[in-house]
Design a protein around this motif. Sequence first.
Motif, PDB file in Angstrom:
ATOM      1  N   THR A 111       0.806  -1.217   0.000  1.00 36.07           N
ATOM      2  CA  THR A 111       0.000   0.000   0.000  1.00 36.07           C
ATOM      3  C   THR A 111       0.843   1.273   0.000  1.00 36.07           C
ATOM      4  OG1 THR A 111      -0.256  -0.427   2.388  1.00 36.07           O
ATOM      5  CG2 THR A 111      -2.118  -0.951   0.966  1.00 36.07           C
ATOM      6  N   ALA A 112       2.150   1.142   0.062  1.00 35.26           N
ATOM      7  CA  ALA A 112       3.095   2.247  -0.098  1.00 35.26           C
ATOM      8  C   ALA A 112       4.458   1.607  -0.325  1.00 35.26           C
ATOM      9  CB  ALA A 112       3.116   3.164   1.127  1.00 35.26           C
ATOM     10  N   GLU A 113       5.442   2.419  -0.702  1.00 34.65           N
ATOM     11  CA  GLU A 113       6.752   1.849  -1.012  1.00 34.65           C
ATOM     12  C   GLU A 113       7.355   1.098   0.165  1.00 34.65           C
ATOM     13  OE1 GLU A 113       9.622   3.504  -3.551  1.00 34.65           O
ATOM     14  OE2 GLU A 113       8.342   5.136  -4.234  1.00 34.65           O
ATOM     15  N   ASN A 114       7.095   1.587   1.391  1.00 36.18           N
ATOM     16  CA  ASN A 114       7.655   0.933   2.569  1.00 36.18           C
ATOM     17  C   ASN A 114       6.555   0.368   3.465  1.00 36.18           C
ATOM     18  OD1 ASN A 114       6.611   3.386   3.442  1.00 36.18           O
ATOM     19  ND2 ASN A 114       8.112   3.605   5.096  1.00 36.18           N
ATOM     20  N   GLU A 115       5.447  -0.052   2.837  1.00 36.77           N
ATOM     21  CA  GLU A 115       4.271  -0.431   3.641  1.00 36.77           C
ATOM     22  C   GLU A 115       3.554  -1.633   3.044  1.00 36.77           C
ATOM     23  OE1 GLU A 115       1.598   2.854   5.191  1.00 36.77           O
ATOM     24  OE2 GLU A 115       0.255   1.922   3.731  1.00 36.77           O
ATOM     25  N   ILE A 116       3.207  -2.570   3.924  1.00 33.90           N
ATOM     26  CA  ILE A 116       2.384  -3.725   3.571  1.00 33.90           C
ATOM     27  C   ILE A 116       1.152  -3.710   4.468  1.00 33.90           C
ATOM     28  CG2 ILE A 116       2.219  -6.257   3.588  1.00 33.90           C
ATOM     29  CD1 ILE A 116       4.080  -5.395   1.433  1.00 33.90           C
ATOM     30  N   THR A 117      -0.016  -3.947   3.875  1.00 41.55           N
ATOM     31  CA  THR A 117      -1.239  -4.080   4.665  1.00 41.55           C
ATOM     32  C   THR A 117      -1.678  -5.538   4.635  1.00 41.55           C
ATOM     33  OG1 THR A 117      -1.965  -1.809   4.263  1.00 41.55           O
ATOM     34  CG2 THR A 117      -3.653  -3.395   4.921  1.00 41.55           C
ATOM     35  N   VAL A 118      -1.853  -6.111   5.810  1.00 46.75           N
ATOM     36  CA  VAL A 118      -2.290  -7.497   5.948  1.00 46.75           C
ATOM     37  C   VAL A 118      -3.724  -7.494   6.455  1.00 46.75           C
ATOM     38  CG1 VAL A 118      -1.918  -9.688   7.132  1.00 46.75           C
ATOM     39  CG2 VAL A 118       0.044  -8.324   6.386  1.00 46.75           C
ATOM     40  N   ASN A 119      -4.610  -8.127   5.691  1.00 42.16           N
ATOM     41  CA  ASN A 119      -6.029  -8.196   6.049  1.00 42.16           C
ATOM     42  C   ASN A 119      -6.346  -9.581   6.596  1.00 42.16           C
ATOM     43  OD1 ASN A 119      -6.616  -5.552   4.638  1.00 42.16           O
ATOM     44  ND2 ASN A 119      -5.974  -6.785   2.890  1.00 42.16           N
ATOM     45  N   VAL A 120      -6.984  -9.634   7.759  1.00 37.23           N
ATOM     46  CA  VAL A 120      -7.321 -10.901   8.402  1.00 37.23           C
ATOM     47  C   VAL A 120      -8.810 -10.929   8.724  1.00 37.23           C
ATOM     48  CG1 VAL A 120      -6.899 -12.440  10.350  1.00 37.23           C
ATOM     49  CG2 VAL A 120      -5.018 -11.046   9.438  1.00 37.23           C
ATOM     50  N   THR A 121      -9.473 -11.974   8.256  1.00 38.57           N
ATOM     51  CA  THR A 121     -10.884 -12.185   8.565  1.00 38.57           C
ATOM     52  C   THR A 121     -11.040 -13.489   9.335  1.00 38.57           C
ATOM     53  OG1 THR A 121     -11.638 -11.012   6.580  1.00 38.57           O
ATOM     54  CG2 THR A 121     -13.202 -12.522   7.612  1.00 38.57           C
ATOM     55  N   ILE A 122     -11.677 -13.411  10.494  1.00 39.98           N
ATOM     56  CA  ILE A 122     -12.054 -14.637  11.207  1.00 39.98           C
ATOM     57  C   ILE A 122     -13.428 -15.034  10.676  1.00 39.98           C
ATOM     58  CG2 ILE A 122     -12.418 -15.756  13.428  1.00 39.98           C
ATOM     59  CD1 ILE A 122     -10.791 -13.585  14.742  1.00 39.98           C
ATOM     60  N   SER A 123     -13.493 -16.162   9.964  1.00 38.94           N
ATOM     61  CA  SER A 123     -14.732 -16.586   9.321  1.00 38.94           C
ATOM     62  C   SER A 123     -15.520 -17.582  10.149  1.00 38.94           C
ATOM     63  CB  SER A 123     -14.438 -17.197   7.946  1.00 38.94           C
ATOM     64  OG  SER A 123     -14.009 -16.199   7.046  1.00 38.94           O
ATOM     65  N   ALA A 124     -14.819 -18.420  10.921  1.00 36.18           N
ATOM     66  CA  ALA A 124     -15.521 -19.459  11.688  1.00 36.18           C
ATOM     67  C   ALA A 124     -14.691 -19.878  12.886  1.00 36.18           C
ATOM     68  CB  ALA A 124     -15.812 -20.666  10.810  1.00 36.18           C
ATOM     69  N   ILE A 125     -15.408 -20.328  13.913  1.00 41.97           N
ATOM     70  CA  ILE A 125     -14.770 -20.903  15.097  1.00 41.97           C
ATOM     71  C   ILE A 125     -15.571 -22.135  15.499  1.00 41.97           C
ATOM     72  CG2 ILE A 125     -14.069 -20.560  17.491  1.00 41.97           C
ATOM     73  CD1 ILE A 125     -13.998 -17.558  16.934  1.00 41.97           C
ATOM     74  N   GLY A 126     -14.937 -23.292  15.367  1.00 45.06           N
ATOM     75  CA  GLY A 126     -15.584 -24.532  15.786  1.00 45.06           C
ATOM     76  C   GLY A 126     -14.932 -25.117  17.030  1.00 45.06           C
ATOM     77  N   ALA A 127     -14.054 -24.329  17.655  1.00 44.16           N
ATOM     78  CA  ALA A 127     -13.318 -24.784  18.831  1.00 44.16           C
ATOM     79  C   ALA A 127     -14.143 -24.585  20.095  1.00 44.16           C
ATOM     80  CB  ALA A 127     -12.003 -24.034  18.940  1.00 44.16           C
ATOM     81  N   ASP A 128     -13.759 -25.307  21.142  1.00 39.87           N
ATOM     82  CA  ASP A 128     -14.423 -25.196  22.433  1.00 39.87           C
ATOM     83  C   ASP A 128     -13.632 -24.365  23.431  1.00 39.87           C
ATOM     84  OD1 ASP A 128     -16.684 -26.918  21.901  1.00 39.87           O
ATOM     85  OD2 ASP A 128     -15.281 -28.591  21.946  1.00 39.87           O
ATOM     86  N   LYS A 129     -12.334 -24.167  23.194  1.00 37.09           N
ATOM     87  CA  LYS A 129     -11.467 -23.588  24.211  1.00 37.09           C
ATOM     88  C   LYS A 129     -10.828 -22.300  23.714  1.00 37.09           C
ATOM     89  CE  LYS A 129      -7.682 -26.587  22.632  1.00 37.09           C
ATOM     90  NZ  LYS A 129      -6.830 -27.748  22.978  1.00 37.09           N
TER      91      LYS A 129
END
Length: 428
Positions: free
Chosen positions: A184-202
Amino acid sequence: MHKSLITTIIAGIAITLGMMACNKNVYDEKIHEELIHYYSKVDSVDQQHMWQLSQDKTLRFQVPSGSSYKQLRVYTANPLTDSNAELMSQIYVSSGKSGSLTVNVPYQLSTIYAALVDASGLLYVSSLPTSSSPLSIDFTDVTKGVAITSHKPQTYTYLFEENYPEAGDYDYNDIVLRVSQQRTAENEITVNVTISAIGADKQIAGCIRLVGYLYENIDSVYTTNGDSFNEGFNPQKQYYFHKDTTLLIEGQNHEAVLNMFCDAHWAMAFNMSLDYGLFQRKKYNVLTSVGDNYQIRTPRTISYVIRFKDGFSSVLDNFTLDTLDPFILTEYNGGVWETHTEQFKSAKVLHEYFVPSFKDLPWALMVPEADFLYPLEGHEIGYRKKTEDGKVAMYGAYATVGHSFGEWAEDHNNYLDWYLYPNKQLTY
């Protein structure tokens, strides 16, 4: 397998795994391997398997002299005609510049599109087959035009089992993340994270290691909307094994680590009005119906802007999705264990833990598709085993003959398109 042997294995693994955190010398890997294989969903896993469906490739380029181009972009499809094209890479160029960049290419992608971009935003597009060696862009014959839409960055799906180092149920929906990165710029990275599902118990925490980049290489990290997955999180109210809410932390080997969430359930779904002011661990988006322990929630996305210190502009030309190592952290027998995809399973980014040398079904998978349909709760991703009469039984979310997960598990060179053949009755 005889019942007596099953009993011996279960008893043995309960003792040896239970003592691992205290004394690594009592760990019996053979017993561990036998138990994991007993619960495995396939008869024989290819011992050369790295569970990869994409690879980094180097792309050489030469910007025409006397031109006014500002950027070079690489897409999964033609950006002039295909609204589903994803942006694989974006670097900054100038007249006459030559060099190379790295892109992560899914094995099923046969053609990529490179586009020079001028100051007005016009694209000059050329295509090239991914089978070429080396990959080299020819800009003598280009198609000029405007991108049909603002294309999203290339996005992969990461699926985790929560039970490492014990056997899982192999529905790969305990944590489902969609991850992308964009320059997103010469010295910049944008990391996009989406939590789509959680099937865990803990409780499950989550981080992303920036492979090969040191903590000291980073100038700052912030989120685009000022929020984080830990918004409102108070680790003092109850015991948490991962309490740090800082966006960037330093790994044991001094690598930079994005600190995503301390508690996945909190990160995705805590809502005072829906939960009557109580924090409850329910399962989210793993069934199409709701119930006491199952809910449907809108996936939540956080975008991390990573600013690198001066001097890293050219290095970032080779930053790809393979530079990212998303992993989860779980508590087991008094220790904290990291679950990575196969290629990074021994990373030990934040904690020390045992890494079995044997190979069976992995505890984490990466699928090079933004909208991968993951298995519903209780449905394995793919079962393939011989029955007593010698016939092969095959079922699960991805069990199309000739295009199945089970066949790919047995042969890492073939059936690489399995993730394109879901049973939609068994997937979300």
